[in-house]
Design a protein around this motif. Structure first.
Motif, short mmCIF file in Angstrom:
data_model
loop_
_atom_site.label_atom_id
_atom_site.label_comp_id
_atom_site.label_asym_id
_atom_site.label_seq_id
_atom_site.Cartn_x
_atom_site.Cartn_y
_atom_site.Cartn_z
N ARG A 66 -7.91 2.84 4.76
CA ARG A 66 -7.36 4.15 4.43
C ARG A 66 -5.84 4.17 4.64
O ARG A 66 -5.35 3.67 5.66
CB ARG A 66 -8.02 5.24 5.29
CG ARG A 66 -7.57 6.64 4.97
CD ARG A 66 -8.13 7.64 5.96
NE ARG A 66 -7.61 8.97 5.70
CZ ARG A 66 -7.50 9.92 6.60
NH1 ARG A 66 -7.90 9.70 7.85
NH2 ARG A 66 -7.02 11.11 6.28
N VAL A 67 -5.13 4.74 3.66
CA VAL A 67 -3.68 4.90 3.76
C VAL A 67 -3.36 6.37 3.51
O VAL A 67 -3.82 6.94 2.51
CB VAL A 67 -2.95 4.03 2.72
CG1 VAL A 67 -1.44 4.11 2.93
CG2 VAL A 67 -3.41 2.59 2.80
N PHE A 68 -2.59 7.00 4.40
CA PHE A 68 -2.29 8.41 4.20
C PHE A 68 -0.96 8.77 4.85
O PHE A 68 -0.46 8.08 5.74
CB PHE A 68 -3.42 9.29 4.77
CG PHE A 68 -3.64 9.14 6.26
CD1 PHE A 68 -4.40 8.08 6.75
CD2 PHE A 68 -3.11 10.05 7.15
CE1 PHE A 68 -4.61 7.94 8.12
CE2 PHE A 68 -3.33 9.92 8.52
CZ PHE A 68 -4.07 8.86 9.00
N VAL A 71 0.47 6.17 7.50
CA VAL A 71 -0.43 5.49 8.43
C VAL A 71 -1.41 4.64 7.62
O VAL A 71 -1.99 5.11 6.64
CB VAL A 71 -1.22 6.50 9.29
CG1 VAL A 71 -2.23 5.78 10.18
CG2 VAL A 71 -0.27 7.34 10.13
N VAL A 72 -1.57 3.38 8.03
CA VAL A 72 -2.59 2.51 7.45
C VAL A 72 -3.65 2.31 8.52
O VAL A 72 -3.39 1.73 9.58
CB VAL A 72 -2.01 1.16 7.02
CG1 VAL A 72 -3.10 0.29 6.40
CG2 VAL A 72 -0.86 1.35 6.03
N ARG A 73 -4.86 2.84 8.25
CA ARG A 73 -5.96 2.75 9.21
C ARG A 73 -7.14 2.09 8.51
O ARG A 73 -7.85 2.73 7.72
CB ARG A 73 -6.33 4.15 9.70
CG ARG A 73 -7.46 4.18 10.73
CD ARG A 73 -7.69 5.61 11.21
NE ARG A 73 -6.51 6.14 11.88
CZ ARG A 73 -6.28 7.45 12.08
NH1 ARG A 73 -7.18 8.33 11.66
NH2 ARG A 73 -5.19 7.86 12.68
N LYS A 88 0.83 -1.22 0.00
CA LYS A 88 0.00 0.00 0.00
C LYS A 88 0.85 1.26 0.00
O LYS A 88 0.38 2.34 -0.36
CB LYS A 88 -0.93 0.02 1.22
CG LYS A 88 -1.90 -1.15 1.31
CD LYS A 88 -2.78 -1.03 2.55
CE LYS A 88 -3.77 -2.18 2.65
NZ LYS A 88 -3.10 -3.45 3.00
N VAL A 89 2.09 1.14 0.43
CA VAL A 89 3.01 2.28 0.53
C VAL A 89 4.31 1.90 -0.18
O VAL A 89 4.76 0.76 -0.11
CB VAL A 89 3.29 2.62 2.01
CG1 VAL A 89 4.32 3.75 2.11
CG2 VAL A 89 2.01 3.01 2.73
#
Length: 458
Positions: free
Chosen positions: A420-422, A415-417, A159-160
């Protein structure tokens, strides 16, 4: 970088005497290291016996008696690069249990490295997991897109991404201070590599021409950031790919994502139908890419790039020569036998990519960096990228980044929540259960242990 080379001599045990294993054994033995090669194929061992000064053990490296014969327990590094992913993983696990200090495993599928790397590392004790397909397709895509990416690392199950990008004198990062460059949302410059020095920049810092930047970002945004900091404007003309196998499939899929016009020529009819069904935006032609009349009929001469990515070197060579005859500006090819690369250069075919040579290069980089798997560890552990899951007892849970007031050598990069990834900013508050990606200089590891207690990525 000679100063970064692992001090030697070391003991290396290589499982698999194919192209990767042979090249590694030859390179490392020439550097004075003690090498033992394991393989089941007597013909491959005979070749090594004739050409290299190394020890050989015949047999399956996934069997403990064979590893015992190879004295794997005293090895500084066990390198499993046979053609069997399962045997490589099993052998590495056993070798680690028998005392090997470190292990490397090569797998074929890119997805296993992108999504499941941490799992494999934990289950099998693997220190470096690499995919020949991922390494090769990344190189091919960067060449087609004209990117300046030196290395890519996938975090948080893909994801990142963390990209190391070469900067020339025309890059915006060398033209103005970092605070004046508005990067896309969910991207962040976490470091500059200035020669041997790793610098975590402040807003007033500016890179020098020749430096490399380390950019962290979500998968959907980091390409925009790379495009912004690269001096060359990305122009992807029409691309024709010969061969719809695993590599051609991956390259086409990634090019379609950035809006490129892509055509695949595939000789196998069922495979061509499968590709057409999977990618409605992809033009699929059933035919032989070595047929000049077919290439003319499909107006391959209108393409900007012709990529011969079949599994046969001879087919790729012929297709590339025909594409040159049609004056396609960019012609590149997949080459299984790396030793023929010089022959391709004599035919003026310079953009050739050998999966096995690329894998061998990555393993040599790992050794030269002092056995550090992370791309930032080229500075021999000057910084680390860590993944931590916030527990209820973590002092960082429930506070904003601004309240945390982290020192300069410590960055909460992403941050992976849930889904949601931001990339967080100062006002963003960390929550229990968040998976955080941390970029940390060595001297700030104590701060990490204090704020984010726990081990590994959980």
């Amino acid at each position: 970088m000679a100063s970064n080379r692992a001090k030697g001599p070391h003991r290396y045990v290589v499982m698999g005497a194919g192209e990767v294993g042979f090249h590694l054994a030859r390179t490392l033995s020439r550097q004075g290291h003690d090498i033992t090669v394991i393989d089941t194929d007597p013909a491959k061992l005979e070749r090594i016996d004739e050409e290299l000064d190394v020890l050989m053990v015949g047999g399956n490296g996934a069997h403990p008696p064979v590893l015992t014969l190879a004295d794997v327990g005293s090895a500084d590094l066990f390198i499993a690069v046979s053609s069997s992913d399962e045997a490589n993983l099993a052998a590495a696990h056993i070798a680690k249990h028998m005392g090997a200090a470190r292990t490397i495993v090569r797998v074929g599928e890119a997805q296993e490295v992108i999504a499941d790397r941490r799992l494999f590392e934990e289950l099998f004790g693997v220190d470096l997991l690499l995919s020949t397909q991922l390494l090769t397709t990344t190189r091919i895509l960067n060449t087609i897109r004209g990117h300046s990416t030196v290395a890519v690392e996938y975090l948080a199950e893909g994801k990142v991404q963390l990209r190391k990008i070469h900067l020339d004198k025309d890059s915006p990062l060398t033209q103005k201070p970092l605070r004046e460059l508005k990067l896309p949302n969910n991207t962040l410059v976490v470091a500059f590599f200035h020669g041997e020095e790793l610098v975590i920049p402040s807003g007033d810092d500016r890179a020098d021409a020749g430096d490399e930047a380390l950019i962290l970002g979500t998968t959907d945004a980091i390409g925009q950031a790379e495009k912004m900091v690269s001096s060359g404007r990305e122009v992807i003309g029409p691309v024709v790919i010969a061969g719809g196998g695993a590599t051609g499939h991956t390259v086409a899929r990634m090019l379609l994502r950035v809006g490129a016009k892509v055509k695949i020529i595939e000789h196998d009819r069922p495979r061509a139908k499968q590709l057409a069904a999977e990618f409605p935006d992809l033009e699929v032609v059933h035919g032989d890419a070595k047929d000049l009349q077919l290439l003319k009929a499909e107006r391959v001469d209108d393409a900007h790039t012709f990529a011969a990515l079949t599994g046969e070197d001879e087919d790729n060579l012929m297709a590339c020569l025909l594409a040159q005859e049609l004056e396609v500006p960019q012609v590149l090819a997949l080459v299984q036998r790396a030793e023929t690369s010089k022959l391709w250069s004599r035919l003026n075919l310079h953009d050739v990519f050998s999966p096995r040579a690329v894998a061998a290069e990555r393993i040599r980089d790992y050794i030269d960096s002092g056995f550090s798997a992370n791309i930032v560890s080229l500075q021999r552990g000057a910084a680390q990228v860590l993944e931590r899951r916030l527990a209820p007892a973590s002092p960082a849970a429930g506070v904003t980044l601004a309240e945390m007031d982290a020192p300069r050598g410590f960055i909460v990069g992403a941050v992976v929540r849930g889904h949601r990834v931001f990339v967080p900013r100062g006002k963003d508050r960390l929550e229990v259960g968040d998976l955080v990606i941390l970029f940390v200089r060595e001297e700030e590891l104590g701060t990490v242990r204090l704020l984010f207690p726990g081990q590994g990525n959980t």
